[in-house]
Design a protein around this motif. Structure first.
Motif, PDB file in Angstrom:
ATOM      1  N   GLU A  30      -9.316  -8.820 -14.205  1.00  0.00           N
ATOM      2  CA  GLU A  30      -9.500 -10.026 -15.347  1.00  0.00           C
ATOM      3  C   GLU A  30     -10.905 -10.277 -15.446  1.00  0.00           C
ATOM      4  OE1 GLU A  30      -6.456 -12.564 -14.196  1.00  0.00           O
ATOM      5  OE2 GLU A  30      -4.856 -11.402 -14.838  1.00  0.00           O
ATOM      6  N   ASP A  31     -11.866 -10.776 -14.421  1.00  0.00           N
ATOM      7  CA  ASP A  31     -13.013 -11.063 -14.376  1.00  0.00           C
ATOM      8  C   ASP A  31     -13.979 -10.133 -15.187  1.00  0.00           C
ATOM      9  OD1 ASP A  31     -12.468 -13.486 -13.181  1.00  0.00           O
ATOM     10  OD2 ASP A  31     -13.473 -12.692 -11.175  1.00  0.00           O
ATOM     11  N   CYS A  38      -7.412 -10.192  -9.987  1.00  0.00           N
ATOM     12  CA  CYS A  38      -8.377 -11.309 -10.665  1.00  0.00           C
ATOM     13  C   CYS A  38      -9.917 -10.671 -10.861  1.00  0.00           C
ATOM     14  CB  CYS A  38      -8.484 -12.424  -9.349  1.00  0.00           C
ATOM     15  SG  CYS A  38      -7.131 -13.192  -9.479  1.00  0.00           S
ATOM     16  N   ALA A  39     -10.152  -9.599 -10.032  1.00  0.00           N
ATOM     17  CA  ALA A  39     -11.529  -9.018 -10.114  1.00  0.00           C
ATOM     18  C   ALA A  39     -11.405  -8.292 -11.506  1.00  0.00           C
ATOM     19  CB  ALA A  39     -11.667  -8.251  -8.905  1.00  0.00           C
ATOM     20  N   THR A  96     -12.846 -10.403 -18.976  1.00  0.00           N
ATOM     21  CA  THR A  96     -13.461 -11.655 -19.885  1.00  0.00           C
ATOM     22  C   THR A  96     -15.047 -11.515 -19.953  1.00  0.00           C
ATOM     23  OG1 THR A  96     -11.658 -13.126 -18.625  1.00  0.00           O
ATOM     24  CG2 THR A  96     -13.495 -14.022 -19.396  1.00  0.00           C
ATOM     25  N   ALA A  97     -15.670 -11.080 -18.825  1.00  0.00           N
ATOM     26  CA  ALA A  97     -17.168 -10.981 -18.727  1.00  0.00           C
ATOM     27  C   ALA A  97     -17.300 -10.152 -20.008  1.00  0.00           C
ATOM     28  CB  ALA A  97     -17.562 -10.472 -17.662  1.00  0.00           C
ATOM     29  N   LEU A 131     -19.824  -7.376 -11.073  1.00  0.00           N
ATOM     30  CA  LEU A 131     -18.115  -7.719 -11.311  1.00  0.00           C
ATOM     31  C   LEU A 131     -17.499  -6.223 -10.721  1.00  0.00           C
ATOM     32  CD1 LEU A 131     -17.795  -9.932 -14.198  1.00  0.00           C
ATOM     33  CD2 LEU A 131     -17.421 -10.591 -11.988  1.00  0.00           C
TER      34      LEU A 131
END
Length: 118
Positions: free
Chosen positions: A85-86, A82-83, A89-90, A103
């Protein structure tokens, strides 16, 4: 080099980790055997595991985890994904350097947590 010379391999500068808990071991000198465990407690747990494995007939390099340990490991792997993917995305959304740095620090913390399996 003649046949009489002794070649001693150089120790790698890669960080070493405790053979039981996975914590980083302190940097040692170049004399003597390398440390395998961070303390007597970890050394004892590793000994108990080895002797239990010998009695069970499992291979010595087998890793045995309880259902609870597997679930916790899966949770920590999910947090790491998840980190990551963050950050993806960012980056796609044009986040600034401060946000990306924050992040990235989350990924580092999640990865450090994963290094310690026990």
């Amino acid at each position: 080099m003649t046949g009489d010379e002794l070649v001693v391999p150089r120790r790698s500068n890669a960080p070493k980790h405790c053979g039981w808990c996975g914590r980083r071991l302190p940097e040692g000198g170049n004399v003597g055997r390398r440390r395998r465990y961070c303390g007597q407690s970890c050394r004892q747990r590793a000994y108990e595991r080895r002797t239990a494995l010998q009695r069970s007939g499992l291979p010595e390099d087998a890793v045995v985890l309880s259902d609870t340990e597997i679930a916790a490991l899966q949770d920590r792997l999910f947090q790491l994904r998840c980190a990551a993917e963050d950050i993806a995305t960012a980056t796609h959304d044009g986040a600034d350097a401060d946000e990306l740095r924050r992040l990235a620090e989350e990924i580092v913390l999640a990865a450090k947590d994963l290094e310690q399996l026990r």
